[in-house]
Scaffold this active site. Sequence first.
Site, PDB file in Angstrom:
ATOM      1  CG  ASN A  61      -2.144  -0.894   0.980  1.00  0.00           C
ATOM      2  OD1 ASN A  61      -3.037  -0.562   0.231  1.00  0.00           O
ATOM      3  ND2 ASN A  61      -2.147  -2.062   1.601  1.00  0.00           N
ATOM      4  NE  ARG A  96       2.071  -0.792  23.222  1.00  0.00           N
ATOM      5  CZ  ARG A  96       1.478  -1.370  22.157  1.00  0.00           C
ATOM      6  NH1 ARG A  96       0.600  -0.716  21.464  1.00  0.00           N
ATOM      7  NH2 ARG A  96       1.801  -2.591  21.794  1.00  0.00           N
ATOM      8  CG  HIS A 149     -10.311  -3.173   7.777  1.00  0.00           C
ATOM      9  ND1 HIS A 149      -9.515  -3.769   8.738  1.00  0.00           N
ATOM     10  CD2 HIS A 149     -11.372  -4.008   7.578  1.00  0.00           C
ATOM     11  CE1 HIS A 149     -10.077  -4.923   9.106  1.00  0.00           C
ATOM     12  NE2 HIS A 149     -11.197  -5.083   8.416  1.00  0.00           N
ATOM     13  CD  GLU A 171     -11.269   9.100  20.245  1.00  0.00           C
ATOM     14  OE1 GLU A 171     -10.863  10.231  20.556  1.00  0.00           O
ATOM     15  OE2 GLU A 171     -12.063   8.891  19.284  1.00  0.00           O
ATOM     16  N   GLY A 172     -11.794   4.086  18.375  1.00  0.00           N
ATOM     17  CA  GLY A 172     -12.130   2.649  18.285  1.00  0.00           C
ATOM     18  C   GLY A 172     -11.224   1.910  17.316  1.00  0.00           C
ATOM     19  CG  ASP A 183     -10.672  -1.801  11.757  1.00  0.00           C
ATOM     20  OD1 ASP A 183     -10.580  -3.015  12.008  1.00  0.00           O
ATOM     21  OD2 ASP A 183      -9.697  -1.085  11.436  1.00  0.00           O
TER      22      ASP A 183
HETATM   23  C1  GRF Z   1      -2.846  -5.970   3.709  1.00  0.00           C
HETATM   24  O1  GRF Z   1      -3.684  -7.099   3.870  1.00  0.00           O
HETATM   25  C2  GRF Z   1      -3.639  -4.734   3.962  1.00  0.00           C
HETATM   26  O2  GRF Z   1      -4.992  -4.898   3.635  1.00  0.00           O
HETATM   27  C3  GRF Z   1      -3.556  -4.563   5.425  1.00  0.00           C
HETATM   28  O3  GRF Z   1      -2.220  -4.940   5.747  1.00  0.00           O
HETATM   29  C4  GRF Z   1      -1.794  -5.962   4.813  1.00  0.00           C
HETATM   30  C5  GRF Z   1      -0.400  -5.702   4.303  1.00  0.00           C
HETATM   31  O4  GRF Z   1      -0.409  -4.516   3.600  1.00  0.00           O
HETATM   32  N1  GRF Z   1      -3.904  -3.218   5.781  1.00  0.00           N
HETATM   33  P1  GRF Z   1       0.971  -3.930   2.953  1.00  0.00           P
HETATM   34  O5  GRF Z   1       1.369  -4.848   1.820  1.00  0.00           O
HETATM   35  O6  GRF Z   1       2.026  -3.929   4.035  1.00  0.00           O
HETATM   36  O7  GRF Z   1       0.599  -2.568   2.467  1.00  0.00           O
END
Ligand code: GRF
Length: 205
Positions: free
Chosen positions: A13, A65, A109, A147-148, A150
Amino acid sequence: MNIVVCVSGGGTNLQAIIDGIRNGKISNTKITGVICNNAGAYALTRAKEAGIDGICISPKDYSDRDEFNRAFLDKMKELNPDLIVLAGFLVTIPREMVETFRNRIINIHPSLIPSFCGVGYYGLKVHEAALARGVKVTGATVHFVDEGTDTGPIIAQKAVEVLPGDTPKILQQRVMEQAEWIILPQAIDMIASGQITVTDGIVQK
Ligand code: GRF
């Protein structure tokens, strides 16, 4: 518009965003940093090859954390992007970062939210659940982060057919190729050109 992209894995991505800026599909945008929680992630190689600063920061490097969250937020404030893009990022965003960057953090997502999302639904697990339910259509969603998990306002979605014989891996690849790598650059371009506003939790284009 300056963006910081947060990654954890292969970075396909991230690559779609890099390519989108290069080929003009994403206007008026510069990636000023890539943040990754996994030193071995190929996403960092993609950043390096594109001449973008890769910053590795992981909860594993901190005693608890809260300390990580503080360091993560300090780094993000230092980079001070106009938009934060979570692209396959598997670390929970600190509440204070959501508040500081309200409606300036987006996430991709790999399902049509509100299906197959929330705690525990990431990567291949999303596609395993879709196949187990027997849906004939799935897809991907770009949404603002609140805050949630997705649960923020939806910006863009794209449907993808589930085909006979699909395995989670085959379906994941189709969803990435036919949906994620298309709607994430599109969403960034729409935000960069000021086309997106949020009213009462609903995105207006
Ligand atoms: C993919 O399944 C994407 O949908 C999710 O993370 C996974 C890896 O994505 N958000 P990427 O190749 O690291 O962009």
